[in-house]
Design a protein around this motif. Structure first.
Motif, short mmCIF file in Angstrom:
data_model
loop_
_atom_site.label_atom_id
_atom_site.label_comp_id
_atom_site.label_asym_id
_atom_site.label_seq_id
_atom_site.Cartn_x
_atom_site.Cartn_y
_atom_site.Cartn_z
N ALA A 34 1.29 -1.16 -0.27
CA ALA A 34 -0.29 0.10 0.26
C ALA A 34 1.06 1.19 0.29
CB ALA A 34 -0.93 0.13 1.51
N SER A 42 -4.56 -2.81 0.38
CA SER A 42 -3.50 -3.40 -0.43
C SER A 42 -4.06 -4.93 -0.03
CB SER A 42 -2.23 -2.91 -0.34
OG SER A 42 -2.19 -3.49 1.10
N VAL A 119 -3.12 -3.92 -4.66
CA VAL A 119 -3.64 -2.50 -3.86
C VAL A 119 -4.68 -2.25 -4.98
CG1 VAL A 119 -0.94 -1.98 -3.80
CG2 VAL A 119 -2.14 -1.77 -6.13
#
Length: 165
Positions: A34, A42, A119
């Motif tokens: 992330a 994520s 993500v």
């Protein structure tokens, strides 16, 4: 006295190998993915060996999940798309349609059949795709290393248990 030295050495070795848990590694990898992608969302998705079903292994999201990515993962069909895809998957961001923007890269790891790191939360470009692909490779290595350390701990405990006194 030599046996005491062996005991101490084995305990120290087992303790140092045991400090790294696979679940902690996955959590740290997700948080870092992330950060690397510049988003708050994520995680990892595992696909079964027959490539028919995918399920989230770990989801990292901010408190309250403001973009409702957890729900979107389950309801959007993205899991089916990941199950069918052997390659990177990128979906455009469209706030009007509730699409958060999504990017997933396959993780090369021998210990897992098919695994993706993903993500979400913004639009992604080719540069993001390249960066996440490199991160996926590093993630696979880290997960295999953590798994290898866990296996080594089990073996060392066996050696210690059956060592002559």
């Amino acid at each position: 006295m030599p046996n005491n030295r062996v005991d101490v050495a084995m305990r120290e070795l087992i303790a140092s190998f045991s400090s790294l848990q696979a679940a902690d590694v996955i959590d740290r990898l997700a948080r870092t993915a992330a950060a690397v992608a510049g988003t708050a969302y994520s995680g990892f998705v595992r696909v079964d060996a027959l490539r028919q079903e995918a399920c989230p292994v770990h989801v990292h999201a901010p408190p309250g999940d403001p973009l409702r990515v957890r729900r979107w993962l389950i309801e959007s069909g993205v899991l089916k798309e990941l199950a069918a895809s052997p390659a990177t998957v990128r979906l455009a961001r469209d706030p009007l349609m509730g699409e958060p923007g999504f990017l997933a890269a396959p993780v090369p790891a021998a210990a897992w059949d098919h695994l993706f790191v993903w993500v979400a939360g913004r639009g992604f470009c080719d540069g993001d795709e390249h960066l996440l692909s490199r991160f996926a490779t590093a993630s696979g290595r880290a997960m295999e290393a953590a798994s290898g350390l866990e296996a080594a701990v089990r073996l060392l405990r066996g050696v210690r248990a059956f060592r002559p006194v």
